[in-house]
Design a protein around this motif. Structure first.
Motif, short mmCIF file in Angstrom:
data_model
loop_
_atom_site.label_atom_id
_atom_site.label_comp_id
_atom_site.label_asym_id
_atom_site.label_seq_id
_atom_site.Cartn_x
_atom_site.Cartn_y
_atom_site.Cartn_z
N THR A 129 0.72 -1.24 -0.24
CA THR A 129 -0.08 -0.27 0.05
C THR A 129 0.44 1.30 -0.12
O THR A 129 0.19 2.18 -0.55
N LYS A 130 2.25 0.90 0.71
CA LYS A 130 2.82 2.74 0.77
C LYS A 130 3.73 2.85 -1.01
O LYS A 130 3.45 3.91 -0.83
N TYR A 132 1.73 1.63 -3.46
CA TYR A 132 0.54 2.13 -4.18
C TYR A 132 1.03 3.87 -4.21
O TYR A 132 0.79 4.65 -5.21
N GLU A 133 1.01 3.58 -2.86
CA GLU A 133 0.41 5.68 -2.73
C GLU A 133 1.11 6.29 -3.39
O GLU A 133 1.18 7.28 -3.49
N GLN A 134 2.58 5.87 -2.62
CA GLN A 134 3.63 6.48 -3.68
C GLN A 134 4.25 6.86 -4.78
O GLN A 134 4.86 8.31 -5.27
N LYS A 137 -0.81 6.17 -7.23
CA LYS A 137 -2.28 5.88 -6.66
C LYS A 137 -2.36 7.31 -7.55
O LYS A 137 -3.55 7.14 -8.29
N LYS A 138 -1.82 8.56 -7.67
CA LYS A 138 -2.82 9.49 -8.60
C LYS A 138 -2.20 9.30 -9.81
O LYS A 138 -3.18 10.12 -10.81
N TRP A 142 -10.80 5.48 -10.51
CA TRP A 142 -11.70 4.96 -9.79
C TRP A 142 -11.54 2.84 -10.41
O TRP A 142 -10.84 2.19 -9.60
N GLN A 145 -7.79 1.67 -9.38
CA GLN A 145 -7.59 2.10 -8.51
C GLN A 145 -8.07 0.90 -7.42
O GLN A 145 -7.97 -0.23 -6.70
N THR A 208 -4.61 10.89 -15.80
CA THR A 208 -4.84 9.66 -14.69
C THR A 208 -5.51 8.49 -15.96
O THR A 208 -6.26 8.86 -17.08
#
Ligand code: EIS
Length: 209
Positions: A129-130, A132-134, A137-138, A142, A145, A208
């Motif tokens: 998750t870390k 992916y978020e960094q 994700k941006k 949806w 994601q 995106t």
């Protein structure tokens, strides 16, 4: 089974130029690693990364003497396609590939740093998750994601993931993580250099998918 850690990235020269041939050789070992992760959802990711590599390689092979470094390719495409660039050719493929590489870097670094869910120490969800978020994700709407959530739940146990990194052999967690730390040295320098190049050439996009 292919192994990430057997294929160390080369040290970069002082000017941080990345040799296209060496880079392509090293990243070409990554896609087959997904085969040992044990879920079909990884085949989507595998084919995306593989597509990026194939695209960059196709450009390189058109004129290896002209495209000695990755920057040579990106600059040549800027000249050749001023209207579409950077959303074109190998420039676009490398833009996405570097994000997948960054994801892998953050995931491995987080494991090497011992970040864990104390309640579930054999899960790697906090690490995934870390990353992916960094890293990703941006750039995802949806729907993609949601694909990530599926992949997250299909992520292997830490013990199995480390075993896959160790050619399927049972190794002690600490021994495997020592190899990961070793691998990360040149890997991180290389991924950072690709990011710096995109930033210096103003080639980064943030749309995106
Ligand atoms: C780009 O794809 C293409 O790559 C690019 C061009 O067509 C461009 C056009 O806009 O689109 O849509 C793709 C995007 N690629 C954009 C999404 C694919 C599915 C991604 C699903 C996200 C899952 C996150 C990962 C979860 C993994 C859990 C792992 C547990 C162990 C050691 C594990 C390593 C995992 C590495 C994951 C990297 C994911 C990379 C995704 C890149 C992405 O978002 S072009 O193609 O120019 O070459 O034609």
């Amino acid at each position: 089974m292919s192994l990430l850690l057997d294929n160390q990235f080369k040290e970069l020269p002082p000017d941080k130029a990345i040799d296209t041939k060496l880079f392509l050789e090293t990243v070409s070992h990554i896609p087959s690693f997904f085969d040992c992760l044990g879920s079909n959802v990884f085949s989507v990711i595998k084919s995306d990364i593989n597509g990026n590599i194939v695209k960059i390689k196709a450009v390189y092979l058109k004129d290896p003497a002209k495209y000695v470094t990755l920057q040579d390719i990106v600059e040549a495409e800027r000249e050749a396609h001023p209207a579409e660039w950077p959303k074109v050719g190998a420039t676009l493929a490398l833009m996405w590939l570097k994000r997948g590489l960054r994801f892998i870097q953050i995931l491995l670094q987080s494991l090497a740093d011992g970040e864990r869910d104390e309640e579930n120490p054999n899960l790697i969800r906090v690490n995934v998750t870390k990353a992916y978020e960094q890293a990703l994700k941006k750039y995802h709407g949806w729907l993609v994601q949601k694909i990530f959530i599926v992949a997250l739940h299909a992520a292997p146990y830490k013990s199995n993931f480390l075993k896959a990194l160790s050619k399927g052999e049972e190794v002690k967690e600490e021994d495997c993580l020592a190899n990961v730390r070793q691998f990360l040295v040149t890997y991180t320098v290389t991924v950072d250099a690709v990011y710096d190049m995109y930033s210096n050439l103003n080639a980064e996009l943030d749309y995106t998918v």
